[in-house]
Design an enzyme around this catalytic site. Structure first.
Site, PDB file in Angstrom:
ATOM      1  N   ASP A  50      -9.601   3.624   5.168  1.00  7.87           N
ATOM      2  CA  ASP A  50     -10.896   3.275   5.008  1.00  7.87           C
ATOM      3  C   ASP A  50     -11.232   1.943   4.769  1.00  7.87           C
ATOM      4  OD1 ASP A  50      -9.885   3.178   2.394  1.00  7.87           O
ATOM      5  OD2 ASP A  50     -11.536   4.526   1.521  1.00  7.87           O
ATOM      6  N   ASP A 101      -7.238   8.233   6.051  1.00  8.74           N
ATOM      7  CA  ASP A 101      -7.499   8.089   4.585  1.00  8.74           C
ATOM      8  C   ASP A 101      -8.865   9.049   4.636  1.00  8.74           C
ATOM      9  OD1 ASP A 101      -6.604   6.609   2.695  1.00  8.74           O
ATOM     10  OD2 ASP A 101      -7.741   4.631   3.282  1.00  8.74           O
ATOM     11  N   LYS A 148      -4.737  10.983   3.048  1.00  9.44           N
ATOM     12  CA  LYS A 148      -4.428  10.264   1.912  1.00  9.44           C
ATOM     13  C   LYS A 148      -5.769  10.434   1.090  1.00  9.44           C
ATOM     14  CE  LYS A 148      -4.001   5.410   1.712  1.00  9.44           C
ATOM     15  NZ  LYS A 148      -5.205   5.098   0.949  1.00  9.44           N
ATOM     16  N   GLU A 196      -7.711   9.201  -2.662  1.00  8.56           N
ATOM     17  CA  GLU A 196      -7.508   8.423  -3.984  1.00  8.56           C
ATOM     18  C   GLU A 196      -7.548   9.320  -5.186  1.00  8.56           C
ATOM     19  OE1 GLU A 196      -9.700   4.922  -3.773  1.00  8.56           O
ATOM     20  OE2 GLU A 196      -9.251   4.355  -1.938  1.00  8.56           O
ATOM     21  N   GLU A 242      -0.970   0.717  -5.410  1.00  8.13           N
ATOM     22  CA  GLU A 242      -1.906  -0.259  -5.253  1.00  8.13           C
ATOM     23  C   GLU A 242      -2.176  -1.294  -6.430  1.00  8.13           C
ATOM     24  OE1 GLU A 242      -5.339   0.082  -2.327  1.00  8.13           O
ATOM     25  OE2 GLU A 242      -5.992  -1.965  -2.807  1.00  8.13           O
TER      26      GLU A 242
END
Ligand SMILES: Nc1nc(=O)c2c([nH]1)NC[C@@H]1CN(c3ccc(C(=O)N[C@@H](CCC(=O)O)C(=O)O)cc3)CN21
Ligand SMILES: CC(C)C(=O)C(=O)O
Ligand SMILES: [Mg+2]
Length: 287
Positions: free
Chosen positions: A58, A97, A126, A128, A195
């Site tokens: 993204d 994403d 994926k 978050e 990250e």
């Protein structure tokens, strides 16, 4: 044969990357390479250069749409770019994403969004975060959708986090990240992006969960693999570039205005540097 067939013999004969193959690589101590791609042409170049995993990130909000964050990116945008990348993909594993707002409300919402991305060609989605997302990961995995988790700096939460800052710096924050990684591994995440976290923390999480493939970005060299945004690797990102980035079109030891490498050569240099452990470099890219 399409015009794309003019590639290196190694790329042309590479067997498809699958989860078992990625796990074998990690077990052998071979680093996993991931790079973002947003269209068919670059996907083909990146795949042929030997990158193991293509990520339709993204981050396309930043590098394709010119936004200052990933928040404006929609599921429709992600599905479109995933379709583009699937056309160029030859053998790399394809991860997409889940964009902001497409999965947080419920596991059911996440499933519907994951289905849209898998239909567009993703092999893994994926998402978050941890906390309530742990049960969402379990829900998807139990329904046959491979999941890559993502903790540390989670850019979709940039406003809640107060900026693009290193996460897990103090002991309490590091302990929370370790607990999040453990919960996501237990829920069945096969891969996780770490990250902008201290290198020692990323290494500890990697060693604690040998079955979950850790992919670092600004997380040091101790993870099972590395990811970069393609435009950062090519040195064409406008604006400020994070410290963990290396411009792989530059030949080390040559002056700044010396001729650079081609796109394919730069991606090959990234693959070689991750595989031989020379990228990331702790002093230049670590926290
Ligand atoms: N081009 C691009 N590259 C990326 O890596 C990327 C995106 N876009 N968009 C989505 C997220 C946002 N990311 C970011 C954005 C900024 C920093 C950054 O400014 N980091 C600073 C401060 C670190 C600190 O707290 O000391 C750095 O210098 O690394 C890091 C990651 C990573 N992702
Ligand atoms: C930087 C990577 C991990 C990402 O999430 C993206 O490109 O969107
Ligand atoms: Mg992303």
């Amino acid at each position: 044969m399409s015009v794309h067939s003019a590639s290196t013999p190694a790329a042309a004969t590479r067997a498809s990357v699958s989860l078992p193959r990625l796990r074998d690589m990690v077990a052998r101590g071979e680093k996993v390479t991931m790079l973002t791609a947003y269209d068919a042409t670059f996907a083909r170049i990146i795949d042929d250069a030997g990158v193991d995993v293509l990520l339709v990130g993204d981050s396309l909000g930043n590098v394709i749409q010119g936004e200052t964050s990933t928040l404006p990116v929609t599921l429709e945008h992600m599905a479109y770019h995933t379709q583009c990348v699937r056309q160029g993909r030859r053998s790399a594993w394809l991860v997409a994403d889940m964009p902001f707002g497409s999965y947080e409300a419920s596991p059911q919402q996440a499933l519907a969004s994951a289905v849209a991305l898998m239909r567009a060609g993703a092999q893994m989605v994926k998402l978050e975060g941890a906390g309530p997302m742990v049960e969402t990961v379990r829900f998807l995995v139990e329904r046959g959708i491979p999941v890559c988790a993502h903790i540390g700096l989670t850019p979709q939460r940039v406003h809640a986090l107060g900026g693009f800052r290193v996460q897990g710096r103090d002991d309490a924050a590091a302990a929370i990240l370790k607990a999040e990684a453990a919960a996501l591994a237990e829920a069945g995440a096969d891969m996780i992006v770490l990250e902008l976290v201290p290198s020692a923390l990323a290494r500890d999480i990697t060693l604690a969960h040998p079955r979950m493939i850790t992919i670092g970005i600004g997380a040091g060299a101790g993870t099972a693999g590395q990811v970069l945004v393609m435009h950062d690797l090519l040195g064409i990102t406008s604006g400020k570039r994070p410290r963990f980035v290396r411009d792989f079109t530059r030949v080390a030891g040559t002056e700044a205005d010396a001729p650079g490498l081609s796109i394919a050569q730069a991606v090959q240099a990234y693959v070689a540097a991750v595989k031989d452990g020379s990228f990331p470099d702790e002093t230049q890219h670590g926290y």
